[in-house]
Design an enzyme around this catalytic site. Sequence first.
Site, short mmCIF file in Angstrom:
data_model
loop_
_atom_site.label_atom_id
_atom_site.label_comp_id
_atom_site.label_asym_id
_atom_site.label_seq_id
_atom_site.Cartn_x
_atom_site.Cartn_y
_atom_site.Cartn_z
N GLU A 9 0.79 -1.23 0.00
CA GLU A 9 0.00 0.00 0.00
C GLU A 9 0.83 1.29 0.00
O GLU A 9 0.78 2.06 0.98
CB GLU A 9 -0.97 0.00 1.19
CG GLU A 9 -1.90 -1.20 1.20
CD GLU A 9 -2.99 -1.10 2.27
OE1 GLU A 9 -2.90 -0.23 3.15
OE2 GLU A 9 -3.96 -1.88 2.20
N GLU A 65 -5.42 -8.72 0.89
CA GLU A 65 -6.06 -8.42 2.17
C GLU A 65 -7.54 -8.18 1.94
O GLU A 65 -7.92 -7.47 1.01
CB GLU A 65 -5.51 -7.14 2.83
CG GLU A 65 -4.13 -7.27 3.40
CD GLU A 65 -3.63 -5.98 4.05
OE1 GLU A 65 -4.46 -5.16 4.49
OE2 GLU A 65 -2.40 -5.81 4.10
C1 FCB Z 1 -4.51 -2.20 5.56
C2 FCB Z 1 -3.14 -2.54 6.08
C3 FCB Z 1 -3.14 -3.56 7.18
C4 FCB Z 1 -4.30 -3.39 8.12
C5 FCB Z 1 -5.60 -3.26 7.37
C6 FCB Z 1 -6.79 -3.13 8.25
O1 FCB Z 1 -4.50 -0.92 5.01
O2 FCB Z 1 -2.33 -3.00 5.03
O3 FCB Z 1 -1.90 -3.51 7.82
O4 FCB Z 1 -4.07 -2.34 8.96
O5 FCB Z 1 -5.53 -2.16 6.50
#
Ligand code: FCB
Length: 480
Positions: A192, A372
């Site tokens: 990110e 994620e």
């Molecule tokens: C993302 C991050 C991760 C976590 C989630 C909820 O942006 O990569 O580390 O904090 O959000």
Amino acid sequence: MVAANDTMLTNPDGPAADPPFDHASAALAQRFPRNFTWGVATSAYQIEGAAHEDGRGDSIWDEFCRRPGAIRDASSGERACDHYHRVGEDIGLIANLGANAYRFSIAWPRVQPLGAGAWNEKGFDFYERLVDGLLARGVAPFLTFYHWDLPQALQERGGWANRDTVARFVEYAAEVARRLGDRAASIATHNEPWVVAILGHETGIFAPGLTSQKVAMQVSHNLLLSHGLALQALRAQRCTAPLGIVLNQAPIHAATDSPEDVARARLDDGLTIRWYMDALLHGRYPDDVLEFLGEDAPQIATGDMDAIRQPLDFLGINYYTRNLSGIGAPLAPIGDGREVTAMGWEVYPGGLTELLLRLKADYRLPPVYITENGAAYRDELVGGRVADVERIRYLHRHIAAMADALERGVDVRGYFVWSLLDNFEWADGYSKRFGIVFVDYATQRRTLKDSALWYRAFCSRATAARAGAASTDLERRHGP
Ligand code: FCB
């Protein structure tokens, strides 16, 4: 979830019987090729703890956590989930979930305390144990070089705003790959970069807590450059792991139909999606964004854009919610009567399908992994059990949205739940629980939440041999 009690598993740490695994979930599992990657994800600073043991150096997050008011509950990652000392137990947890992959990050200051110069062998030993332990249990290691914990010593020399940090990162990446690359199933350079650049350097809510758009945009450029140069270096040293990057991406919807809101949404789309995707895949930044930035646009040296545009073996996408934008609204998800998580993030599964189809239409995409996806809820441990029905529903709906994209031709290869464990949620400290495994921070006891039991049943269905079915078209396309 519909209740049809067709799978019962035993939770050694919890109640005698698992929650029922319903027909809809079983049917969902059948929509994926058997060789699909099903994983769980974490990051170093959020779980490891042992922040000052065995030679680890300070990171910008250690420093940021010391700043009064920076972290909601005034906590830090000093102990976190104590994963550094419990790595064996945690590998067991992952393997017992039936996940076939684990996404984690290397803490740069653990393996190179000052971000330059000497390597810390004890730090590398830890990741060797982790990687070998995963492989011994049949879990594929998905490694990320940078999940936000820059060595503080580099910050003192300007951090990511200083172009020299790019060279330091490439050196660090090459060394990690030299040691672990032969066993990594996947390597991502950054997690990110938008968050690092903007939340760390423009809004200042994350480390290192700076507040300048100009600095933030230079940081975003330097991060992308470090990604490209690291890929070149790794390929030059014949690293065999598939190489890519992980981006946070979400459809940006205009808050209203007004021309101003529509224009703002288009610009925000440029700042969050096209800035990264155009640079990585087309070797240029979008004109409308450069024009908007004016003097705040980054300095770009000759050759930088070609360096950034390296072939990607995969693209990781982190998806949580859509974003609404407009002149009256900041770039943030909203919660006016809509279903939201404990973060206040709108539950919007259709956005994942929409995003994937849009990326496929606009870019020549490499294979995609959802690196994620998950949600924070107000979980409670009652009688050894966490009945997190909402999280099961969230996961189910997002996995279904991913299946929709897959069936419409997007080459999605895997999915990772954020997160394996409740952990240190950055500026929210320990106040937000994203895990499918509950962590009692006082005792460090781990308890599988109902969502973990659901995911275990789901993974076992999704990866099980299917009666009568040889291999589907999707499986043939994905290879063995
Ligand atoms: C993302 C991050 C991760 C976590 C989630 C909820 O942006 O990569 O580390 O904090 O959000």
